[in-house]
Design a protein around this motif. Structure first.
Motif, PDB file in Angstrom:
ATOM      1  N   ALA A   1       0.820  -1.215   0.000  1.00 43.46           N
ATOM      2  CA  ALA A   1       0.000   0.000   0.000  1.00 43.46           C
ATOM      3  C   ALA A   1       0.851   1.260   0.000  1.00 43.46           C
ATOM      4  O   ALA A   1       1.709   1.458   0.867  1.00 43.46           O
ATOM      5  CB  ALA A   1      -0.922  -0.002   1.213  1.00 43.46           C
ATOM      6  N   ASP A   2       0.556   2.105  -0.983  1.00 43.26           N
ATOM      7  CA  ASP A   2       1.158   3.443  -1.002  1.00 43.26           C
ATOM      8  C   ASP A   2       0.176   4.376  -0.292  1.00 43.26           C
ATOM      9  O   ASP A   2      -0.518   5.186  -0.901  1.00 43.26           O
ATOM     10  CB  ASP A   2       1.406   3.889  -2.443  1.00 43.26           C
ATOM     11  CG  ASP A   2       2.192   5.196  -2.511  1.00 43.26           C
ATOM     12  OD1 ASP A   2       2.664   5.662  -1.449  1.00 43.26           O
ATOM     13  OD2 ASP A   2       2.333   5.743  -3.619  1.00 43.26           O
ATOM     14  N   THR A   3       0.159   4.234   1.021  1.00 41.43           N
ATOM     15  CA  THR A   3      -0.850   4.870   1.860  1.00 41.43           C
ATOM     16  C   THR A   3      -0.913   6.381   1.676  1.00 41.43           C
ATOM     17  O   THR A   3      -1.994   6.979   1.721  1.00 41.43           O
ATOM     18  CB  THR A   3      -0.549   4.538   3.346  1.00 41.43           C
ATOM     19  OG1 THR A   3      -0.355   3.124   3.443  1.00 41.43           O
ATOM     20  CG2 THR A   3      -1.670   4.964   4.249  1.00 41.43           C
ATOM     21  N   ILE A   4       0.248   6.996   1.474  1.00 37.52           N
ATOM     22  CA  ILE A   4       0.260   8.465   1.368  1.00 37.52           C
ATOM     23  C   ILE A   4       0.543   8.940  -0.055  1.00 37.52           C
ATOM     24  O   ILE A   4       0.769  10.128  -0.289  1.00 37.52           O
ATOM     25  CB  ILE A   4       1.266   9.089   2.368  1.00 37.52           C
ATOM     26  CG1 ILE A   4       2.671   8.485   2.169  1.00 37.52           C
ATOM     27  CG2 ILE A   4       0.787   8.847   3.796  1.00 37.52           C
ATOM     28  CD1 ILE A   4       3.758   9.217   2.949  1.00 37.52           C
ATOM     29  N   GLY A   5       0.541   8.018  -1.011  1.00 36.67           N
ATOM     30  CA  GLY A   5       0.617   8.437  -2.416  1.00 36.67           C
ATOM     31  C   GLY A   5       1.899   9.140  -2.815  1.00 36.67           C
ATOM     32  O   GLY A   5       1.868  10.196  -3.445  1.00 36.67           O
ATOM     33  N   VAL A   6       3.035   8.533  -2.473  1.00 29.55           N
ATOM     34  CA  VAL A   6       4.311   9.136  -2.862  1.00 29.55           C
ATOM     35  C   VAL A   6       5.062   8.324  -3.920  1.00 29.55           C
ATOM     36  O   VAL A   6       6.033   8.807  -4.501  1.00 29.55           O
ATOM     37  CB  VAL A   6       5.263   9.326  -1.650  1.00 29.55           C
ATOM     38  CG1 VAL A   6       4.676  10.320  -0.673  1.00 29.55           C
ATOM     39  CG2 VAL A   6       5.552   7.998  -0.960  1.00 29.55           C
ATOM     40  N   GLY A   7       4.621   7.109  -4.190  1.00 31.07           N
ATOM     41  CA  GLY A   7       5.367   6.211  -5.068  1.00 31.07           C
ATOM     42  C   GLY A   7       5.301   6.580  -6.540  1.00 31.07           C
ATOM     43  O   GLY A   7       4.420   7.328  -6.977  1.00 31.07           O
ATOM     44  N   THR A   8       6.245   6.036  -7.285  1.00 33.45           N
ATOM     45  CA  THR A   8       6.286   6.183  -8.741  1.00 33.45           C
ATOM     46  C   THR A   8       6.484   4.794  -9.344  1.00 33.45           C
ATOM     47  O   THR A   8       6.787   3.831  -8.618  1.00 33.45           O
ATOM     48  CB  THR A   8       7.459   7.072  -9.185  1.00 33.45           C
ATOM     49  OG1 THR A   8       8.692   6.369  -8.910  1.00 33.45           O
ATOM     50  CG2 THR A   8       7.448   8.415  -8.484  1.00 33.45           C
ATOM     51  N   PRO A   9       6.351   4.671 -10.669  1.00 29.93           N
ATOM     52  CA  PRO A   9       6.592   3.364 -11.294  1.00 29.93           C
ATOM     53  C   PRO A   9       7.956   2.762 -10.951  1.00 29.93           C
ATOM     54  O   PRO A   9       8.070   1.545 -10.783  1.00 29.93           O
ATOM     55  CB  PRO A   9       6.469   3.687 -12.784  1.00 29.93           C
ATOM     56  CG  PRO A   9       5.434   4.770 -12.827  1.00 29.93           C
ATOM     57  CD  PRO A   9       5.764   5.629 -11.631  1.00 29.93           C
ATOM     58  N   ALA A  10       8.969   3.591 -10.810  1.00 30.47           N
ATOM     59  CA  ALA A  10      10.285   3.053 -10.447  1.00 30.47           C
ATOM     60  C   ALA A  10      10.220   2.383  -9.074  1.00 30.47           C
ATOM     61  O   ALA A  10      10.814   1.322  -8.854  1.00 30.47           O
ATOM     62  CB  ALA A  10      11.337   4.165 -10.456  1.00 30.47           C
ATOM     63  N   ASP A  11       9.492   2.989  -8.149  1.00 26.78           N
ATOM     64  CA  ASP A  11       9.333   2.405  -6.810  1.00 26.78           C
ATOM     65  C   ASP A  11       8.542   1.099  -6.873  1.00 26.78           C
ATOM     66  O   ASP A  11       8.849   0.142  -6.160  1.00 26.78           O
ATOM     67  CB  ASP A  11       8.612   3.396  -5.887  1.00 26.78           C
ATOM     68  CG  ASP A  11       9.382   4.693  -5.719  1.00 26.78           C
ATOM     69  OD1 ASP A  11      10.575   4.623  -5.399  1.00 26.78           O
ATOM     70  OD2 ASP A  11       8.789   5.764  -5.934  1.00 26.78           O
ATOM     71  N   VAL A  12       7.508   1.078  -7.699  1.00 25.41           N
ATOM     72  CA  VAL A  12       6.699  -0.137  -7.848  1.00 25.41           C
ATOM     73  C   VAL A  12       7.584  -1.294  -8.305  1.00 25.41           C
ATOM     74  O   VAL A  12       7.503  -2.410  -7.781  1.00 25.41           O
ATOM     75  CB  VAL A  12       5.554   0.089  -8.863  1.00 25.41           C
ATOM     76  CG1 VAL A  12       4.830  -1.225  -9.162  1.00 25.41           C
ATOM     77  CG2 VAL A  12       4.580   1.135  -8.344  1.00 25.41           C
ATOM     78  N   ARG A  13       8.434  -1.006  -9.282  1.00 27.04           N
ATOM     79  CA  ARG A  13       9.303  -2.081  -9.807  1.00 27.04           C
ATOM     80  C   ARG A  13      10.312  -2.541  -8.776  1.00 27.04           C
ATOM     81  O   ARG A  13      10.544  -3.734  -8.612  1.00 27.04           O
ATOM     82  CB  ARG A  13       9.997  -1.577 -11.081  1.00 27.04           C
ATOM     83  CG  ARG A  13       8.999  -1.353 -12.221  1.00 27.04           C
ATOM     84  CD  ARG A  13       9.601  -0.552 -13.362  1.00 27.04           C
ATOM     85  NE  ARG A  13       8.540  -0.071 -14.245  1.00 27.04           N
ATOM     86  CZ  ARG A  13       8.648   0.990 -15.048  1.00 27.04           C
ATOM     87  NH1 ARG A  13       9.770   1.682 -15.096  1.00 27.04           N
ATOM     88  NH2 ARG A  13       7.628   1.355 -15.814  1.00 27.04           N
ATOM     89  N   ARG A  14      10.934  -1.587  -8.078  1.00 26.16           N
ATOM     90  CA  ARG A  14      11.924  -1.957  -7.046  1.00 26.16           C
ATOM     91  C   ARG A  14      11.269  -2.768  -5.935  1.00 26.16           C
ATOM     92  O   ARG A  14      11.814  -3.787  -5.489  1.00 26.16           O
ATOM     93  CB  ARG A  14      12.520  -0.679  -6.426  1.00 26.16           C
ATOM     94  CG  ARG A  14      13.758  -0.164  -7.132  1.00 26.16           C
ATOM     95  CD  ARG A  14      14.470   0.904  -6.280  1.00 26.16           C
ATOM     96  NE  ARG A  14      13.665   2.115  -6.132  1.00 26.16           N
ATOM     97  CZ  ARG A  14      13.752   3.163  -6.944  1.00 26.16           C
ATOM     98  NH1 ARG A  14      14.607   3.162  -7.957  1.00 26.16           N
ATOM     99  NH2 ARG A  14      13.001   4.233  -6.747  1.00 26.16           N
TER     100      ARG A  14
END
Lengths: 293, 293
Positions: free
Chosen positions: A171-184
């Motif tokens: 969960a990206d509870t606070i909405g800070v992630g990007t596609p690069a983070d999703v992949r990592r």
């Protein structure tokens, strides 16, 4: 290609809305969602009603929730007391949250991470023994409002300590992630579990739908979304809604991914809950003409 | 890795706003953008003031636009008369639009596609002779509000007929595209031109930022965005704004892509133009705390 879209509007969407929504309106929301083809819904949260008043009618909602073949309801659970309530109301699965950071864990569920992991194990064992599905949701997996950056290795380590999970939601509870983070994060978690991966995105910084595409392409089995994109609180301008089910369905279907959800119908459900809340919802598909015309 | 973010708020953002914005406020918007590090700005449109009243002060805007080394201004041009004005005002480049479908071409610039292609050739030759950069923008490249689906082959064929273009911009004018469309269109257009590719996304159906990531990864050299995410018209609910510069910069920078644009400063420019327009802008970065904290 298919992807499971899990409707979380009745739980995560509504719980953050300051306007009390009557049980009748919640049932109408559920009925509209089911009519649109949604077959997995996180409908309620079994938390203390003093902490989340919007969820105080969980038992009444579940008693009246529409039932059709193949439809599964989940309830959010933070502890064994919540599980007791879940078992009595007849949900099909429980979603148990463990937060990635100490500070947020203490604020969210009043216990350190270590005890949340133990609680997860106890709740999962009892739930599985009762025949319920068990999802582990790692909250703040992409970042913590109090501690800042969260290392994907830290999330993976947490997932590894919860082997009872039949599904792992990040969960990206606070909405800070990007596609690069999703992949990592996917790569790190894949090293420690073979469970189906599910993602939970908020569109706080406009990255939610890009993250959804990244998750799809990284092999996610399911994505959370809320019809209307509801959520957030006018008293906390940074708490914004989940990605909207209708906008996600448009995106996925147009990319050739089948969801089983009918677009105009789910957009209508989003507009209807917006009327109950007395506000314009963030979802955009309810405001535009059908495409292609 | 770097990507050029082209600011189109002063032109595409403002031209669709019903509230007249005084020249002073436009200059303040440009100054804030330049101070934030933006170095390429589509600042004005040289179209008939009767058709786009918001752009009637194009000459006055360009006469007072801030200048710093390395900063380039573009003006939108639809015909030779527009080019005459562009040449007199001292823009550094012209962006010439050719629309992919007959119906939209007739409505947008009052000429069939064939004549728009001829016009592009004539305008491009004169502009290049005068030392100006020339961009070809293919409007409605992802879909037409009147004719529906647009075949990528049709767009590629149009691009092939405009070899004078030094840069090719593919515009999702009505915001219907998805990452799958971006990839298909890029592949089709790459077969007919070696010019740098630029994309122009509207977030009408919440796909804009996912498309931006897809374009980046398909090899785009530049992306259009408007600070504040302004655009759209309250009288035409389907016309929504460009993707927001500040939200795009957040997404790109966090993915390790350098833009040269300072996030808090460009978010401030978005909030300021929102105050001039008397509305809350769609951009989200102006409403949230810095990340990481």
């Amino acid at each position: 290609m298919t992807l499971e879209v899990i409707e979380v509007g009745p739980r995560d969407g509504l719980q953050n809305e300051p306007v009390p929504v009557p049980t009748d309106a919640k049932i109408a929301y559920l009925e509209a969602l089911v009519a649109a083809g949604v077959r997995r819904i996180e409908a309620v949260s079994f938390v203390h009603p003093g902490r989340v008043p919007q969820m105080a009618d969980a038992e009444r909602v579940m008693a009246r929730a529409p039932r059709v073949p193949g439809l599964r309801y989940a309830g959010l659970v933070l502890n064994e007391r919540g599980l007791d309530r879940a078992l009595e109301t007849g949900v099909d699965e429980v979603n148990v949250v463990v937060v990635a950071t100490e500070t947020f864990s203490l604020r969210n569920q009043g216990m350190p991470v270590e005890r949340a992991v133990e609680t997860f194990g106890a709740v999962a064992a009892r739930a599985r023994a009762a025949g319920l599905g068990v999802t582990l949701t790692v909250g703040a997996a992409f970042g913590c409002p109090f501690e800042g950056e969260v290392d994907p290795g830290q999330v993976a380590e947490l997932v590894a300590r919860c082997p009872e999970a039949q599904e792992v939601a990040l969960a990206d509870t606070i909405g800070v992630g990007t596609p690069a983070d999703v992949r990592r994060l996917t790569a790190a978690v894949r090293e420690v579990t073979a469970a189906p991966l599910r993602f939970h995105f908020h569109n706080t910084r406009s990255t939610g739908y890009a993250n959804a595409v990244a998750a799809l392409e990284a092999g996610a089995a399911a994505l959370d979304a809320s019809a209307g994109g509801i959520g957030g609180c006018p008293f906390a301008p940074e708490a914004t809604g989940n990605i909207a089910t209708e906008d996600l369905v448009y995106l996925l279907e147009r990319m050739g991914v089948r969801t089983g959800i009918a677009l105009p119908a789910v957009a209508g459900a989003g507009l209807a809950i917006g009327r109950s809340l007395g506000k314009e919802v963030p979802a955009q598909l309810g405001r535009v003409a059908a495409w292609p015309p």
